[in-house]
Design a protein around this motif. Structure first.
Motif, mmCIF file in Angstrom:
data_model
loop_
_atom_site.group_PDB
_atom_site.id
_atom_site.type_symbol
_atom_site.label_atom_id
_atom_site.label_comp_id
_atom_site.label_asym_id
_atom_site.label_seq_id
_atom_site.Cartn_x
_atom_site.Cartn_y
_atom_site.Cartn_z
ATOM 1 N N ALA A 121 12.807 -58.030 -54.047
ATOM 2 C CA ALA A 121 12.223 -57.313 -52.909
ATOM 3 C C ALA A 121 11.889 -55.871 -53.293
ATOM 4 O O ALA A 121 10.827 -55.359 -52.929
ATOM 5 N N SER A 122 12.773 -55.213 -54.052
ATOM 6 C CA SER A 122 12.503 -53.819 -54.432
ATOM 7 C C SER A 122 11.300 -53.719 -55.366
ATOM 8 O O SER A 122 10.606 -52.699 -55.374
ATOM 9 N N ILE A 125 8.108 -54.764 -52.740
ATOM 10 C CA ILE A 125 7.831 -53.846 -51.629
ATOM 11 C C ILE A 125 7.585 -52.456 -52.217
ATOM 12 O O ILE A 125 8.511 -51.760 -52.613
ATOM 13 N N THR A 126 6.327 -52.073 -52.282
ATOM 14 C CA THR A 126 5.952 -50.800 -52.893
ATOM 15 C C THR A 126 5.258 -49.915 -51.864
ATOM 16 O O THR A 126 4.924 -50.364 -50.766
ATOM 17 N N THR A 127 4.997 -48.703 -52.243
ATOM 18 C CA THR A 127 4.282 -47.786 -51.345
ATOM 19 C C THR A 127 2.839 -48.237 -51.136
ATOM 20 O O THR A 127 2.200 -47.819 -50.182
ATOM 21 N N ASP A 128 2.332 -49.097 -52.021
ATOM 22 C CA ASP A 128 0.963 -49.617 -51.865
ATOM 23 C C ASP A 128 0.853 -50.640 -50.737
ATOM 24 O O ASP A 128 -0.214 -50.810 -50.160
ATOM 25 N N ASN A 129 1.958 -51.336 -50.426
ATOM 26 C CA ASN A 129 1.865 -52.417 -49.452
ATOM 27 C C ASN A 129 2.896 -52.340 -48.323
ATOM 28 O O ASN A 129 3.007 -53.273 -47.535
ATOM 29 N N SER A 130 3.636 -51.256 -48.254
ATOM 30 C CA SER A 130 4.681 -51.162 -47.235
ATOM 31 C C SER A 130 4.888 -49.712 -46.818
ATOM 32 O O SER A 130 4.535 -48.788 -47.537
ATOM 33 N N ILE A 131 5.493 -49.556 -45.648
ATOM 34 C CA ILE A 131 5.789 -48.204 -45.173
ATOM 35 C C ILE A 131 7.148 -47.721 -45.668
ATOM 36 O O ILE A 131 7.528 -46.585 -45.435
ATOM 37 N N PHE A 132 7.890 -48.592 -46.371
ATOM 38 C CA PHE A 132 9.178 -48.205 -46.938
ATOM 39 C C PHE A 132 9.343 -48.886 -48.294
ATOM 40 O O PHE A 132 8.625 -49.817 -48.640
ATOM 41 N N THR A 133 10.280 -48.413 -49.079
ATOM 42 C CA THR A 133 10.638 -49.039 -50.351
ATOM 43 C C THR A 133 12.146 -49.211 -50.397
ATOM 44 O O THR A 133 12.876 -48.567 -49.623
#
Length: 157
Positions: A121-122, A125-133
């Motif tokens: 998940a880490s 889930i990146t700044t390119d595709n999510s509002i959090f990391t």
């Protein structure tokens, strides 16, 4: 095998090795291959010691992988540390025939899986595709600008 294409020898070796583990373990427990019945028929401690030795090999291999993660990131380091503990418990449980130790190895394996899912998940889930990391701190050495490598002086000679 995409890890080789990405020049990630560690990832390719780890994925290939544990893929081999699951294939070989499947051969051991699949009735058509007759591995477990043969070990059981051998009597005595053949089954317990056979499985224990098999898992001991994976304890050693996993420890080598753990050492290779010490300068990567915290998640990967924890993953291989807990995976090694899992294999140690499973090895000890099979070798000694103690079901509670094997059960503890199973629970440790489930905890290890949660660590692996967190790492996945880490990474996804990146700044390119999510509002959090999700944090996964690096364990790599921090070098200063004037770090000296390969016996060269600071001016490169």
């Amino acid at each position: 095998m995409w890890e080789f294409a990405q020049n990630n020898t560690f990832g390719a070796t780890a994925f290939s090795s544990y893929g081999g583990f699951w294939m070989s373990y499947a051969v051991i427990i699949t009735p058509g291959f007759e591995v477990l019945p043969t070990l059981t028929e051998a009597g005595g401690t053949a089954k317990a010691h056979g499985l224990g030795i098999f898992l001991l090999g994976w304890v050693i291999m996993t420890f080598i992988f753990f050492l290779a993660t010490l300068r990567s990131n915290l998640g990967l380091c924890l993953l291989f540390a807990f995976l090694d503990i899992t294999f140690i418990l499973l090895c000890a449980g099979d070798w000694t025939g103690t079901p509670n130790v094997t059960k503890a190895g199973g629970y440790m394996g489930m905890f290890t899986a949660f660590i692996a899912w967190y790492i996945a998940a880490s990474d996804l889930i990146t700044t390119d595709n999510s509002i959090f990391t999700l944090p996964n701190p690096s364990l790599a050495r921090k070098f200063s600008a004037n770090h000296i490598e390969d016996g060269k002086t600071e001016d490169g000679n």
